[in-house]
Design a protein around this motif. Structure first.
Motif, PDB file in Angstrom:
ATOM      1  N   GLY A 101       0.827  -1.205   0.000  1.00  0.00           N
ATOM      2  CA  GLY A 101       0.000   0.000   0.000  1.00  0.00           C
ATOM      3  C   GLY A 101       0.855   1.245   0.000  1.00  0.00           C
ATOM      4  N   THR A 102       0.304   2.305  -0.553  1.00  0.00           N
ATOM      5  CA  THR A 102       1.013   3.580  -0.660  1.00  0.00           C
ATOM      6  C   THR A 102       0.040   4.735  -0.493  1.00  0.00           C
ATOM      7  N   ASP A 103       0.445   5.753   0.256  1.00  0.00           N
ATOM      8  CA  ASP A 103      -0.340   6.979   0.370  1.00  0.00           C
ATOM      9  C   ASP A 103       0.632   8.151   0.487  1.00  0.00           C
ATOM     10  N   GLN A 107       5.072  14.375   3.778  1.00  0.00           N
ATOM     11  CA  GLN A 107       5.731  15.453   4.520  1.00  0.00           C
ATOM     12  C   GLN A 107       5.762  15.219   6.028  1.00  0.00           C
ATOM     13  N   ASN A 108       5.120  14.156   6.500  1.00  0.00           N
ATOM     14  CA  ASN A 108       5.113  13.885   7.935  1.00  0.00           C
ATOM     15  C   ASN A 108       6.330  13.101   8.413  1.00  0.00           C
ATOM     16  N   LEU A 109       7.123  12.602   7.481  1.00  0.00           N
ATOM     17  CA  LEU A 109       8.393  11.955   7.825  1.00  0.00           C
ATOM     18  C   LEU A 109       9.319  12.192   6.645  1.00  0.00           C
ATOM     19  N   VAL A 110      10.193  13.196   6.783  1.00  0.00           N
ATOM     20  CA  VAL A 110      10.906  13.676   5.594  1.00  0.00           C
ATOM     21  C   VAL A 110      12.228  14.336   5.970  1.00  0.00           C
ATOM     22  N   VAL A 111      13.205  14.211   5.070  1.00  0.00           N
ATOM     23  CA  VAL A 111      14.398  15.051   5.073  1.00  0.00           C
ATOM     24  C   VAL A 111      14.225  15.952   3.857  1.00  0.00           C
ATOM     25  N   LYS A 112      13.865  17.201   4.103  1.00  0.00           N
ATOM     26  CA  LYS A 112      13.378  18.069   3.034  1.00  0.00           C
ATOM     27  C   LYS A 112      14.449  18.455   2.018  1.00  0.00           C
ATOM     28  N   THR A 113      15.645  18.748   2.475  1.00  0.00           N
ATOM     29  CA  THR A 113      16.679  19.248   1.572  1.00  0.00           C
ATOM     30  C   THR A 113      17.698  18.168   1.226  1.00  0.00           C
ATOM     31  N   GLY A 114      18.535  18.481   0.251  1.00  0.00           N
ATOM     32  CA  GLY A 114      19.608  17.562  -0.111  1.00  0.00           C
ATOM     33  C   GLY A 114      19.376  16.838  -1.413  1.00  0.00           C
ATOM     34  N   GLY A 115      18.114  16.802  -1.869  1.00  0.00           N
ATOM     35  CA  GLY A 115      17.809  16.216  -3.168  1.00  0.00           C
ATOM     36  C   GLY A 115      17.804  17.300  -4.236  1.00  0.00           C
ATOM     37  N   TYR A 135      12.673  15.232   9.864  1.00  0.00           N
ATOM     38  CA  TYR A 135      11.470  15.757  10.522  1.00  0.00           C
ATOM     39  C   TYR A 135      10.454  14.634  10.628  1.00  0.00           C
ATOM     40  N   MET A 136       9.858  14.480  11.792  1.00  0.00           N
ATOM     41  CA  MET A 136       8.803  13.493  11.975  1.00  0.00           C
ATOM     42  C   MET A 136       7.665  14.091  12.782  1.00  0.00           C
ATOM     43  N   ASN A 137       6.464  14.004  12.225  1.00  0.00           N
ATOM     44  CA  ASN A 137       5.257  14.385  12.961  1.00  0.00           C
ATOM     45  C   ASN A 137       4.709  13.100  13.574  1.00  0.00           C
ATOM     46  N   GLY A 138       5.136  12.825  14.783  1.00  0.00           N
ATOM     47  CA  GLY A 138       4.804  11.562  15.430  1.00  0.00           C
ATOM     48  C   GLY A 138       3.318  11.312  15.580  1.00  0.00           C
ATOM     49  N   ALA A 139       2.551  12.365  15.860  1.00  0.00           N
ATOM     50  CA  ALA A 139       1.113  12.212  16.050  1.00  0.00           C
ATOM     51  C   ALA A 139       0.441  11.758  14.759  1.00  0.00           C
ATOM     52  N   GLU A 140       0.821  12.360  13.639  1.00  0.00           N
ATOM     53  CA  GLU A 140       0.234  11.980  12.349  1.00  0.00           C
ATOM     54  C   GLU A 140       0.656  10.572  11.931  1.00  0.00           C
ATOM     55  N   ILE A 141       1.905  10.227  12.216  1.00  0.00           N
ATOM     56  CA  ILE A 141       2.383   8.872  11.907  1.00  0.00           C
ATOM     57  C   ILE A 141       1.583   7.840  12.704  1.00  0.00           C
ATOM     58  N   GLY A 181       5.279   2.897   7.423  1.00  0.00           N
ATOM     59  CA  GLY A 181       5.905   4.144   7.829  1.00  0.00           C
ATOM     60  C   GLY A 181       6.171   5.089   6.684  1.00  0.00           C
ATOM     61  N   VAL A 182       7.385   5.642   6.658  1.00  0.00           N
ATOM     62  CA  VAL A 182       7.776   6.705   5.736  1.00  0.00           C
ATOM     63  C   VAL A 182       7.296   6.431   4.319  1.00  0.00           C
ATOM     64  N   GLY A 183       6.699   7.450   3.742  1.00  0.00           N
ATOM     65  CA  GLY A 183       6.188   7.320   2.366  1.00  0.00           C
ATOM     66  C   GLY A 183       4.890   8.070   2.087  1.00  0.00           C
ATOM     67  N   TYR A 184       3.802   7.812   2.766  1.00  0.00           N
ATOM     68  CA  TYR A 184       3.508   6.625   3.555  1.00  0.00           C
ATOM     69  C   TYR A 184       3.584   5.373   2.680  1.00  0.00           C
ATOM     70  N   SER A 185       4.058   4.305   3.270  1.00  0.00           N
ATOM     71  CA  SER A 185       4.177   3.045   2.567  1.00  0.00           C
ATOM     72  C   SER A 185       3.943   1.915   3.563  1.00  0.00           C
ATOM     73  N   TRP A 186       3.334   0.831   3.098  1.00  0.00           N
ATOM     74  CA  TRP A 186       3.136  -0.330   3.974  1.00  0.00           C
ATOM     75  C   TRP A 186       3.135  -1.616   3.156  1.00  0.00           C
ATOM     76  N   GLY A 187       3.423  -2.707   3.831  1.00  0.00           N
ATOM     77  CA  GLY A 187       3.440  -4.011   3.167  1.00  0.00           C
ATOM     78  C   GLY A 187       3.400  -5.114   4.187  1.00  0.00           C
ATOM     79  N   GLY A 188       2.786  -6.213   3.818  1.00  0.00           N
ATOM     80  CA  GLY A 188       2.687  -7.358   4.721  1.00  0.00           C
ATOM     81  C   GLY A 188       2.795  -8.659   3.959  1.00  0.00           C
TER      82      GLY A 188
END
Length: 337
Positions: free
Chosen positions: A184-186, A191-199, A226-232, A325-332
């Motif tokens: 799954g992907t969303d 932006q809730n788990l990101v390293v904004k610069t450097g790319g 940066y991580m928005n823990g509540a949104e994650i 987690g980060v992405g958002y992305s998930w898999g099982g």
């Protein structure tokens, strides 16, 4: 030809960041509070001159030594990392050379985080079962600590650095040992788990390197993680139960037929909330992060390795795994050891 997990090993850097270290820097965060909130006592931290390829090589060498595997047996390398050595060349190519794996082997990186191990198993399964490869070396390696601003206590308490190596092989006599893969992907939550610069999109500048308090009250720079823990947390509680239902339905089974459940080891608070919401019996739920923390894509293979070593997942066990987690992305998936 059926793909199966033949062996797993992992590597943790020697440097450790303990709860005592964090408490000495942030007295308002007591040792007890950190342990209760995260379930973590210490986190391995890569050395200044230690990078993802170095850790992946050490994990692979350990896999070879512990299981009497020769580098010449490997015919494909998959490296999951979000902290590659370079933009280019591909870090997996550097690893091929350093390990002495034949030049006839394929090698590629894929950029994925907490769900990366599940995706890697899916890729390896495809390579083996279409007879493009017979022995796939799946590596996960992250140096998230190098993304973290030292004064940002929110993420320093969680993440550790590590690498894991898994050998996925083919066997004509085995049944479907890696099955019921669901993804799954969303990207709306990116932006809730990101390293904004450097790319390429946002260059690093003097301004982005200047430390400021973010909206959550954490001191960090735009160059740091940066991580928005509540949104994650909200995302996780909404998506993972649906993921587990989908995996079990695809396999035509129930949680009663599963011997062990191994989730991405985010933190104990989140894991316990998920366990209760999905109604997974405590005796079937495996947690292993106290001495390594959240190692991103390596948490599942590290936990699997420990479950096997400690007898929690003996040969023939059916294990349900899930990354998110980060992405958002998930898999099982369900794997039979």
């Amino acid at each position: 030809m059926s793909a199966y997990i033949k062996a797993i090993s992992y590597y943790l850097p020697e440097n450790k960041l303990t709860n005592e270290d964090i408490n000495s820097q942030f007295p308002e965060w007591s040792i007890t509070k950190i342990a209760e909130k995260t379930g973590i006592s210490q986190r391995p931290i890569s050395a200044i001159d230690e990078f993802s390829s170095d850790m992946a090589v050490k994990a692979a060498q350990k896999l070879f030594e512990e299981n009497n595997i020769s580098p010449s047996d490997i015919d494909f390398i998959l490296l999951c990392t979000q902290s590659p050595d370079y933009y280019l060349p591909t870090t997996a190519c550097l690893i091929q050379d350093r390990l002495g794996i034949p030049t006839t082997a394929g090698a590629l990186d894929f950029n994925l985080g907490c769900s990366g191990y599940v995706y890697g198993l899916g890729l390896a399964k495809g390579l083996v079962e279409t007879e493009q490869a017979n022995n796939v070396l799946l590596l996960t390696s992250e140096t998230y600590s190098k993304f973290i601003y030292p004064q940002d206590k929110s993420v320093r308490t969680i993440f550790g650095d590590a690498a894991a190596a898994t050998l996925i092989s083919g066997d004509n006599d085995r049944k479907n040992s890696i099955k019921a893969l669901v993804y799954g992907t969303d990207g709306s939550g990116a932006q809730n788990l990101v390293v904004k610069t450097g790319g390429m999109r946002y260059a690093r500048t003097t301004e982005t390197a200047t430390a400021k308090y973010d909206e959550l009250g954490n001191l960090r720079t735009e160059d740091a993680l940066y991580m928005n823990g509540a949104e994650i947390f909200v995302f996780t509680l909404a998506s993972v139960p649906k993921l587990i239902t989908a995996v079990l339905q695809k396999a035509g089974t129930t949680i009663d037929d599963i011997d062990l459940v191994v989730f991405h080891q985010a933190n104990t608070y989140m894991l316990e909330a998920l366990r209760k919401k999905i109604a997974i019996p405590k005796e079937k739920f495996f947690v292993f992060l106290e001495n390594c923390g959240n190692t991103v894509s390596s948490t599942i293979p590290i936990a699997l390795s420990e479950a096997i070593k400690t007898g929690r997942a003996p040969k023939g066990s059916k294990v349900l795994i899930a990354g998110f987690g980060v992405g958002y992305s998930w898999g099982g998936a369900i794997i039979e050891l």
